[in-house]
Motif scaffolding. Structure first.
Motif, PDB file in Angstrom:
ATOM      1  N   LEU A  43       0.832  -1.207   0.000  1.00 23.98           N
ATOM      2  CA  LEU A  43       0.000   0.000   0.000  1.00 23.98           C
ATOM      3  C   LEU A  43       0.865   1.254   0.000  1.00 23.98           C
ATOM      4  O   LEU A  43       0.613   2.195  -0.764  1.00 23.98           O
ATOM      5  CB  LEU A  43      -0.931  -0.002   1.218  1.00 23.98           C
ATOM      6  CG  LEU A  43      -1.780   1.247   1.426  1.00 23.98           C
ATOM      7  CD1 LEU A  43      -2.732   1.449   0.259  1.00 23.98           C
ATOM      8  CD2 LEU A  43      -2.548   1.151   2.736  1.00 23.98           C
ATOM      9  N   ILE A  44       1.897   1.268   0.810  1.00 21.57           N
ATOM     10  CA  ILE A  44       2.799   2.429   0.870  1.00 21.57           C
ATOM     11  C   ILE A  44       3.530   2.599  -0.458  1.00 21.57           C
ATOM     12  O   ILE A  44       3.608   3.716  -0.999  1.00 21.57           O
ATOM     13  CB  ILE A  44       3.801   2.266   2.035  1.00 21.57           C
ATOM     14  CG1 ILE A  44       3.057   2.314   3.372  1.00 21.57           C
ATOM     15  CG2 ILE A  44       4.891   3.327   1.988  1.00 21.57           C
ATOM     16  CD1 ILE A  44       3.878   1.871   4.561  1.00 21.57           C
ATOM     17  N   LEU A  45       4.047   1.505  -0.998  1.00 22.13           N
ATOM     18  CA  LEU A  45       4.757   1.578  -2.276  1.00 22.13           C
ATOM     19  C   LEU A  45       3.828   2.001  -3.409  1.00 22.13           C
ATOM     20  O   LEU A  45       4.220   2.769  -4.306  1.00 22.13           O
ATOM     21  CB  LEU A  45       5.419   0.239  -2.589  1.00 22.13           C
ATOM     22  CG  LEU A  45       6.553  -0.191  -1.656  1.00 22.13           C
ATOM     23  CD1 LEU A  45       7.047  -1.581  -2.016  1.00 22.13           C
ATOM     24  CD2 LEU A  45       7.675   0.824  -1.675  1.00 22.13           C
ATOM     25  N   HIS A  46       2.586   1.518  -3.383  1.00 23.44           N
ATOM     26  CA  HIS A  46       1.602   1.917  -4.403  1.00 23.44           C
ATOM     27  C   HIS A  46       1.245   3.395  -4.261  1.00 23.44           C
ATOM     28  O   HIS A  46       1.144   4.114  -5.263  1.00 23.44           O
ATOM     29  CB  HIS A  46       0.344   1.050  -4.289  1.00 23.44           C
ATOM     30  CG  HIS A  46      -0.703   1.377  -5.290  1.00 23.44           C
ATOM     31  ND1 HIS A  46      -0.612   0.983  -6.612  1.00 23.44           N
ATOM     32  CD2 HIS A  46      -1.871   2.068  -5.192  1.00 23.44           C
ATOM     33  CE1 HIS A  46      -1.669   1.418  -7.276  1.00 23.44           C
ATOM     34  NE2 HIS A  46      -2.455   2.082  -6.427  1.00 23.44           N
ATOM     35  N   SER A  47       1.056   3.858  -3.029  1.00 22.33           N
ATOM     36  CA  SER A  47       0.694   5.260  -2.784  1.00 22.33           C
ATOM     37  C   SER A  47       1.807   6.220  -3.189  1.00 22.33           C
ATOM     38  O   SER A  47       1.535   7.342  -3.632  1.00 22.33           O
ATOM     39  CB  SER A  47       0.363   5.481  -1.310  1.00 22.33           C
ATOM     40  OG  SER A  47      -0.745   4.700  -0.939  1.00 22.33           O
ATOM     41  N   LEU A  48       3.056   5.813  -3.045  1.00 21.76           N
ATOM     42  CA  LEU A  48       4.188   6.651  -3.422  1.00 21.76           C
ATOM     43  C   LEU A  48       4.498   6.590  -4.916  1.00 21.76           C
ATOM     44  O   LEU A  48       5.360   7.322  -5.400  1.00 21.76           O
ATOM     45  CB  LEU A  48       5.430   6.250  -2.623  1.00 21.76           C
ATOM     46  CG  LEU A  48       5.371   6.496  -1.115  1.00 21.76           C
ATOM     47  CD1 LEU A  48       6.610   5.925  -0.433  1.00 21.76           C
ATOM     48  CD2 LEU A  48       5.226   7.977  -0.820  1.00 21.76           C
ATOM     49  N   ILE A  50       5.811   4.077  -6.447  1.00 20.00           N
ATOM     50  CA  ILE A  50       6.958   3.208  -6.708  1.00 20.00           C
ATOM     51  C   ILE A  50       6.501   1.892  -7.322  1.00 20.00           C
ATOM     52  O   ILE A  50       7.158   1.346  -8.199  1.00 20.00           O
ATOM     53  CB  ILE A  50       7.747   2.957  -5.401  1.00 20.00           C
ATOM     54  CG1 ILE A  50       8.308   4.284  -4.887  1.00 20.00           C
ATOM     55  CG2 ILE A  50       8.855   1.939  -5.596  1.00 20.00           C
ATOM     56  CD1 ILE A  50       8.927   4.206  -3.510  1.00 20.00           C
ATOM     57  N   TRP A  51       5.357   1.390  -6.882  1.00 18.61           N
ATOM     58  CA  TRP A  51       4.821   0.121  -7.364  1.00 18.61           C
ATOM     59  C   TRP A  51       3.414   0.365  -7.881  1.00 18.61           C
ATOM     60  O   TRP A  51       2.440  -0.189  -7.406  1.00 18.61           O
ATOM     61  CB  TRP A  51       4.820  -0.892  -6.234  1.00 18.61           C
ATOM     62  CG  TRP A  51       4.730  -2.322  -6.659  1.00 18.61           C
ATOM     63  CD1 TRP A  51       4.717  -2.819  -7.916  1.00 18.61           C
ATOM     64  CD2 TRP A  51       4.612  -3.443  -5.783  1.00 18.61           C
ATOM     65  NE1 TRP A  51       4.610  -4.173  -7.906  1.00 18.61           N
ATOM     66  CE2 TRP A  51       4.553  -4.590  -6.594  1.00 18.61           C
ATOM     67  CE3 TRP A  51       4.565  -3.603  -4.414  1.00 18.61           C
ATOM     68  CZ2 TRP A  51       4.440  -5.864  -6.059  1.00 18.61           C
ATOM     69  CZ3 TRP A  51       4.464  -4.864  -3.902  1.00 18.61           C
ATOM     70  CH2 TRP A  51       4.396  -5.994  -4.720  1.00 18.61           C
ATOM     71  N   SER A  52       3.309   1.182  -8.905  1.00 14.92           N
ATOM     72  CA  SER A  52       1.994   1.582  -9.427  1.00 14.92           C
ATOM     73  C   SER A  52       1.278   0.443 -10.142  1.00 14.92           C
ATOM     74  O   SER A  52       0.065   0.497 -10.326  1.00 14.92           O
ATOM     75  CB  SER A  52       2.137   2.783 -10.365  1.00 14.92           C
ATOM     76  OG  SER A  52       3.024   2.452 -11.422  1.00 14.92           O
TER      77      SER A  52
END
Length: 170
Positions: A43-48, A50-52
């Protein structure tokens, strides 16, 4: 502690310490924080950004489902702790546990091989211990968690003496 259909009549059930509930809830909280922190990484990586490519519904859903599971377990823990009990009789020790699937275990004093008292770091912090009863049969080995340390030591000595007396009578 209510008597259920599986309980013998006229017993005085002893309950485990109230501090055991605090210990169980604290352990569950630590487990929840660590698990939710790890489950929130996508979730954090998606929100930033980075992992869209990671699906947003899964990034939000995984921590939400885990949180719901931890809340359910936190609701059950007080009832689980209240369901634990033991009763000493002349010939045996009865152990009781379970909410949905209730269990009453009878351990004859003469069948006990040895009685063990275990104390972990968190139990030591709360002044508690776990009593372990070992018999010749693996299916009747039993534990009583959440005992005050003094009660655990008393039970260990008492049960060991009763077991030796029962064996001497054979």
């Amino acid at each position: 502690m209510r008597n259920q259909a599986i309980d013998p009549q006229g017993l005085n059930w002893q309950r485990v310490s109230e501090r055991y509930l605090t210990l169980r809830l604290l352990s569950l909280a630590v487990e929840a924080v660590i698990t939710l922190a790890l489950a929130s990484i996508p979730l954090i990586l998606h929100s930033l950004g980075i992992w869209s490519g990671f699906p947003a519904w899964l990034a939000w859903g995984l921590p939400a489902v885990l949180l719901a599971g931890f809340i359910w377990r936190a609701i059950l823990v007080p009832r689980q702790v209240r369901a634990i009990g033991y009763a000493e009789r002349n010939e045996d020790l009865l152990l009781r546990s379970g909410i949905f699937f209730q269990r009453t275990l009878v351990v004859p004093y003469g069948r006990m091989q040895y009685v063990d008292v275990a104390v972990g770091p968190m139990e030591r912090l709360f002044g508690l211990c776990t009593l372990k009863l070992h018999t010749a049969s693996q299916t009747t080995n039993a534990t009583i968690p959440g005992l005050p340390a003094a009660e655990g030591a008393r039970l260990r000595e008492h049960l060991s003496a009763r077991g030796e007396a029962q064996l001497a009578g054979l």
